[in-house]
Motif scaffolding. Structure first.
Motif, mmCIF file in Angstrom:
data_model
loop_
_atom_site.group_PDB
_atom_site.id
_atom_site.type_symbol
_atom_site.label_atom_id
_atom_site.label_comp_id
_atom_site.label_asym_id
_atom_site.label_seq_id
_atom_site.Cartn_x
_atom_site.Cartn_y
_atom_site.Cartn_z
ATOM 1 N N MET A 1 60.399 47.328 47.915
ATOM 2 C CA MET A 1 59.263 48.050 47.327
ATOM 3 C C MET A 1 59.474 48.245 45.827
ATOM 4 N N ALA A 2 60.696 48.569 45.444
ATOM 5 C CA ALA A 2 60.989 48.855 44.036
ATOM 6 C C ALA A 2 60.740 47.634 43.159
ATOM 7 N N TYR A 3 61.054 46.457 43.693
ATOM 8 C CA TYR A 3 60.903 45.267 42.866
ATOM 9 C C TYR A 3 59.434 44.956 42.589
ATOM 10 N N GLU A 4 58.555 45.486 43.398
ATOM 11 C CA GLU A 4 57.124 45.241 43.153
ATOM 12 C C GLU A 4 56.622 45.942 41.895
ATOM 13 N N THR A 5 57.321 47.005 41.487
ATOM 14 C CA THR A 5 56.871 47.689 40.274
ATOM 15 C C THR A 5 57.839 47.518 39.111
ATOM 16 N N ALA A 6 59.040 47.008 39.354
ATOM 17 C CA ALA A 6 60.039 46.943 38.283
ATOM 18 C C ALA A 6 60.832 45.658 38.396
ATOM 19 N N LYS A 7 60.788 44.829 37.368
ATOM 20 C CA LYS A 7 61.425 43.511 37.407
ATOM 21 C C LYS A 7 62.727 43.453 36.616
ATOM 22 N N ARG A 8 63.068 44.530 35.928
ATOM 23 C CA ARG A 8 64.316 44.533 35.152
ATOM 24 C C ARG A 8 65.167 45.731 35.590
ATOM 25 N N PRO A 9 66.496 45.683 35.365
ATOM 26 C CA PRO A 9 67.402 46.635 36.031
ATOM 27 C C PRO A 9 67.235 48.103 35.634
ATOM 28 N N GLY A 10 66.878 48.393 34.379
ATOM 29 C CA GLY A 10 66.704 49.790 33.985
ATOM 30 C C GLY A 10 65.560 50.421 34.762
ATOM 31 N N ALA A 11 64.401 49.812 34.661
ATOM 32 C CA ALA A 11 63.229 50.311 35.389
ATOM 33 C C ALA A 11 63.462 50.253 36.893
ATOM 34 N N TYR A 12 64.232 49.250 37.328
ATOM 35 C CA TYR A 12 64.439 49.083 38.776
ATOM 36 C C TYR A 12 65.222 50.257 39.390
ATOM 37 N N GLN A 13 66.239 50.738 38.687
ATOM 38 C CA GLN A 13 67.018 51.850 39.252
ATOM 39 C C GLN A 13 66.141 53.079 39.464
ATOM 40 N N ILE A 14 65.170 53.275 38.575
ATOM 41 C CA ILE A 14 64.261 54.419 38.691
ATOM 42 C C ILE A 14 63.241 54.146 39.802
ATOM 43 N N ALA A 15 62.716 52.925 39.834
ATOM 44 C CA ALA A 15 61.732 52.561 40.870
ATOM 45 C C ALA A 15 62.341 52.653 42.267
ATOM 46 N N LEU A 16 63.645 52.413 42.368
ATOM 47 C CA LEU A 16 64.303 52.497 43.673
ATOM 48 C C LEU A 16 64.322 53.948 44.163
ATOM 49 N N LEU A 17 64.553 54.888 43.243
ATOM 50 C CA LEU A 17 64.470 56.304 43.637
ATOM 51 C C LEU A 17 63.051 56.644 44.099
ATOM 52 N N ASP A 18 62.065 56.169 43.362
ATOM 53 C CA ASP A 18 60.671 56.415 43.763
ATOM 54 C C ASP A 18 60.373 55.792 45.124
ATOM 55 N N ALA A 19 60.941 54.625 45.384
ATOM 56 C CA ALA A 19 60.705 53.954 46.666
ATOM 57 C C ALA A 19 61.374 54.711 47.815
ATOM 58 N N LEU A 20 62.510 55.344 47.544
ATOM 59 C CA LEU A 20 63.154 56.156 48.587
ATOM 60 C C LEU A 20 62.289 57.370 48.928
ATOM 61 N N ASP A 21 61.525 57.837 47.960
ATOM 62 C CA ASP A 21 60.562 58.927 48.195
ATOM 63 C C ASP A 21 59.337 58.400 48.948
ATOM 64 N N ALA A 22 58.921 57.181 48.617
ATOM 65 C CA ALA A 22 57.663 56.638 49.149
ATOM 66 C C ALA A 22 57.821 55.970 50.522
ATOM 67 N N VAL A 23 59.002 55.471 50.823
ATOM 68 C CA VAL A 23 59.169 54.683 52.052
ATOM 69 C C VAL A 23 58.799 55.541 53.275
#
Lengths: 270, 270, 270
Positions: B235-257
């Motif tokens: 899910m995180a990779y759908e909104t973030a394609k680079r590692p900085g943004a990805y680490q944050i998007a992964l936290l958001d995805a843990l909230d959204a999953v």
């Protein structure tokens, strides 16, 4: 000063090599920036490892491509582990970077840094105040800020090069790299927002270690670290104007930065 | 291999229970990922606590729902605190997770991990190299990367299950969970970008502890941790394609999953 | 309760002064939030410094504008360094903030916090459970969550003010500041998402120290920390609805918050 295209050529070659080889960088760094440093190295294409036990530290330094020694939150235990790691790196012929954070006013780290600088670092990276203090002069470091201008520090850096044989990178609005037998190079990239985020300078030290792991010469590695971080810092500001978003955008820029960006934006002068 | 719908059903139920109960997870983890681990647990819906003093560690293990023991930056002091926490968790009947980071080449952690694996962990989580090394075989772990394939490690994981009675989660491109009396489950979710950010694997270990706090069976908790993290990683990779943004998007995805995402994306096989 | 415009006036003046003077804040804080705390101070406009060695800690406390003492991951070594730093701060006449994280159930920190509260903190910041425990009453702190209502804690806070002479900031859905000879102020800003990110409360303690460095009165500094963090917390939610993005947006909001935002959003009551 004249444009120094060699510095850009050399950095482009080192960046390609770094991404091909993904060198293992052993980071002994301060407690504030541990995670950010690891993420900066990963974003750029290197492989970070942080290890704290003195025995393991010595074992690991021998298999890592390079070692970073950053004394930002130095303790007695960490100093002992750093001594062991430096000895192991030297024995294995691995380059190591000394980042003498806030050296000068604070007595314990100043003593330890004075000891470490005589152990053969490949690169010493610091702001003007830190370089002046490490060379043995009095400077007034206000914590981790620099109160001395880089221009004032350059002469001192040359003295530190003589004292240690290391490549010395003095950081500030313009970064300057000095090394034995090399013409000094100034790197005028970067952005003021880099000072509004913790860990940018410390990450630059880790990146210098990553480049040192793949470079023939520590001087080229120091220049590459300054240029890559400076260009990435400019790229990051194009997408993020405030410090929270900027710290993340800087990691993304370390992933995105490439030969085209370095050639388009690099400002290096001899 | 056949699709394993039970693993998805079980994970959906555990995720709902975790969010209802918000279990307190006592994390004794490495210095690189402390903040990221706490944020991953909070994002998912659990309540993290990090405590360092040996006496407090023992007190706290008894009131926490589960304990994580991650040896990534192990020191003598931390090993002593971990021993106390494990003893307290065992006495209180709380499950604990062992994450034997970079075990194998480095001697101190290897000795400590060999000791801890005999103390009754509910779950052991590691990459293939770490699982092989913890089972007592030679492997060449390049720091925290894995150099052994998960497939090679599965047989070793079964041996480690026999040695310890724990549920063993071997992580890699495909994660595999093995436990006494259970058919092995493979989880084929995740994204390569997860290896470009520090702390993702360590956060998975903490999430395994959070699920263990609310699960009947450590095996189901291990599967849930692998599946939830893998799906969130996609899910995180759908909104973030680079590692900085990805680490944050992964936290958001843990909230959204949620259950819908797990059912739509989950790739679990028996 | 009536609206308290003085609290907003005072906070606007302190924020302008903080950004003009960029006070150096010496943070002795827990291992989970070190980086986030530094970034929060930088985003707001202060200058953070984290130092761990006891000797350096004492040296540094004397030149810093204020000191933060946060016991979230207290160890014996850190307690010794904190004692030295507090003594140096008191001798130099610098204000310091005590953040008694999770005090009550855990014995070591409870003993140390009871000792520190008698050493003259300018500000004590904690949730209701922590304030009750620090005043010497039994409370049931579930780790770092608060199980007692702020309203219940207010009377206890007044007792803690009598015991210590400090300004006491009780945090929760509504923050309440109490100090000797001052009418209590309630600050009703903030957002529930602030509890889904690690380090927000700890950053508020650091910000209280930053304001204490530039304020005439610790009470005004405590009010300013509560109001600025609460308003920034509301601003952050306007751009970020999930916890990963929210932690970053909160840093950006600490950079963006200004007199206009404080006047438009501030909810302070006497």
């Amino acid at each position: 000063m004249k444009a120094d295209i060699h510095a850009i050529d050399s950095t482009c070659a080192l960046l390609a090599k770094l991404r091909r080889e993904a060198p293992l960088v052993h980071c002994m760094t301060n407690a504030v920036v541990t995670g950010y440093t690891a993420n900066a190295l990963l974003a750029l294409g290197a492989a970070p490892a942080m290890i704290h036990d003195p025995e393991e530290t010595a074992q690991f330094a021998a298999i890592a491509g390079a070692l970073l020694v950053n004394i930002g939150t130095l303790t007695q235990d960490q100093a002992a582990a750093m001594r062991a790691a430096v000895a192991a790196a030297n024995q294995a012929g691995r380059p190591w970077v000394l980042d003498p954070v806030a050296v000068g006013f604070l007595s314990f780290r100043t003593t330890v840094a004075a000891e470490l600088k005589r152990k053969g670092p490949a690169i010493i990276r610091g702001n003007a105040s830190e370089i002046i203090a490490l060379a043995g002069f009095k400077a007034t470091a206000r914590g981790v800020d620099s109160t001395a201008a880089v221009s004032e520090a350059r002469e001192t850096a040359e003295l530190l090069v003589e004292q240690t044989g290391a490549a010395v990178l003095v950081t500030g609005e313009v970064d300057v790299a000095v090394a034995p037998g090399r013409e000094a190079v100034s790197i005028a990239n970067g952005h003021a927002m880099m000072t509004r985020v913790t860990g940018v300078g410390c990450a630059q030290g880790a990146i210098a270690a990553a480049f040192a792991a793949v470079a023939e010469s520590p001087f080229d590695a120091a220049v590459a670290a300054a240029l890559v971080m400076g260009v990435a810092g400019e790229m990051a500001y194009e997408t993020a104007k405030r410090p929270g978003a900027y710290q993340i955008a800087l990691l993304d820029a370390l992933d995105a930065v490439d030969e085209a960006a370095l050639r388009a934006r690099g400002k290096t002068f001899a």
